[in-house]
Design an enzyme around this catalytic site. Structure first.
Site: not given
Length: 440
Positions: A65, A68, A122, A237
């Site tokens: 993720s 992203k 997320s 993140k």
């Protein structure tokens, strides 16, 4: 008695032989970085781009993720945060076992809400909605992701989707994720979103209750416990899949220093999640052993320079136009600080106070710290007499004068030489004529 002394002597020799040989102490190679469990890691000073630690930073890894970050960057660059996006059935038709925010087909959300959902929750469905809003379709958006990665110099990266679901053709490197995160952190909305522990989305046209989201980044979210809560952390993140392992792109700021850290494929073992423990160790290494320090201030006189046609022979006194600060080891060796001046061979008066006359580059231990402009701290006036006589003298000595003058002198000398020869010849002729008349 002699035997006793002999035995004592042998004992002393054996004792001395057993002593370690004296060795010069090893040269101090600087602070030792921590041992990192993640299979790939990178720590970079954001201000200078200086790499303070790396481990397989260019090795191919799966980003999960952390993908992203790119999705958010493209959405921020292309869309108005207040813009309304309407979710399509295609965008929300995803595996609901993955992270999502429960977006329904036809639901209306602002781009800002989707970005917070993307980065705090997320949410994979938010990634798809943003992708379609930016490019019209997910495949077109993926093309845009790869094009932007190329622009950023992410040469070890290829994206296959906007959310990070595993795909063998969806990969990156720790160094590439640093380049991506550094570009994204230039945007206010991105910085605010990635540093947000919890976020709330009110009811929408399709969702009648408030949705509350909690950031998985344990460095910034006390809701995840205090084990990994890190006061200097500012984002960014997390990511996880079975093949990617635990991933984190993290940032931290303290005492004027700003670091970006990337860890990929970090284990979770013996009660420790190293996707959080490793960045904390790396940040502590950075903050403890390195400090943003003033390399040059505006008051320091860096050089003096002769000025052509200066009144009274005044020199230009050069100093930095602005202060230069850089990340340096605590207690750094000033002898390793190199200064390279780039100043024109000739500076002509007048020179105004504060006028830029060159640059100075600072290098420490082989690493360039920065380049700043050099200015004259004082005004240097022009002497018109110096200029007139200097120009005249220069003109008289120039090739355009000296060559013709030389030719003229040469011609005069040749003519004079020829004239002298003629006179000599005439004298000989007269003498010969006189001698003949005498004998006649």
């Amino acid at each position: 008695m002699r035997k006793v002394f002999s035995l004592i002597g042998v004992f002393l020799l054996l004792h001395l032989a057993a002593l370690p040989i004296w060795a010069e102490p090893e040269e101090d190679s600087g602070p030792k970085p921590p041992e990192i469990k993640a299979s790939a890691a990178l720590l970079v000073d954001r201000t200078s781009g200086r790499v303070l630690y790396e481990k397989d930073a260019d090795a191919k890894r799966y980003p999960a993720s952390t993908t992203k970050i790119m999705t958010a960057l493209l959405a921020i660059e292309a869309l108005d945060p207040a813009q309304i996006a309407v979710a399509s059935q295609t965008a929300v038709d995803i595996d609901r076992d993955g992270s999502n925010m429960g977006i329904l087909a036809g639901e209306e959300l602002t781009v800002e809400q989707l970005i917070y959902g993307l980065l705090v929750q997320s949410a994979n469905d938010a990634a798809n909605v943003l992708a379609e809003e930016v490019s019209g379709s997910i495949p077109a958006f993926v093309e845009k992701m790869n094009a932007r990665a190329a622009e950023l110099g992410m040469n070890g990266t290829h994206f296959a989707n906007p959310h990070g679901y595993h795909d063998d053709n969806h990969y990156t490197t720790a160094r590439d994720l640093y380049l991506l995160a550094d570009a994204a952190m230039a945007h206010d909305l991105f910085r605010k979103a990635v540093s947000t522990p919890t976020y709330e989305i009110p009811a929408t046209n399709r969702y009648k209750t408030v949705r509350n989201f909690s950031n998985n980044n344990a460095l910034i979210n006390p809701m995840k416990g205090r084990k990994y809560l890190y006061s200097a952390a500012t984002g960014i993140k997390t990511g996880h899949t079975s093949k990617a392992g635990n991933c984190l792109v993290a940032s931290a700021e303290k005492d004027g220093s700003s670091f970006l850290c990337v860890v990929l494929d970090a284990p979770d073992e013996n009660g420790t999640n190293y996707s959080f423990a490793d960045p904390i160790a790396l940040f502590q290494y950075g903050f403890t052993n390195f400090k943003t320090q003033t390399v040059s201030d505006m008051e320091e006189i860096l050089a003096t320079k002769e000025v052509k046609w200066a009144a009274g022979g005044t020199q230009a006194v050069l100093s930095a136009k602005e202060p230069l600060t850089a990340l340096l080891p605590v207690g750094y060796d000033a002898a390793k600080l190199e200064k390279t001046l780039a100043v024109p061979d000739e500076i002509k008066a007048p020179v105004a106070e504060g006028e830029t006359v060159g640059t100075i580059t600072y290098v420490y231990d082989g690493t360039e710290l920065g380049k700043i402009e050099l200015i004259s701290k004082t005004a240097v006036k022009k002497s018109y007499m110096r200029m007139i006589f200097g120009t005249l003298f220069h003109y008289l000595l120039s090739v355009w004068v000296m060559v013709p003058l030389g030719v003229l002198v040469a011609v005069i000398l040749v003519l004079r030489w020829m004239e002298l020869r003629r006179q000599k010849r005439r004298r000989r002729q007269r003498k010969y004529a006189n001698r003949r008349s005498y004998y006649q």
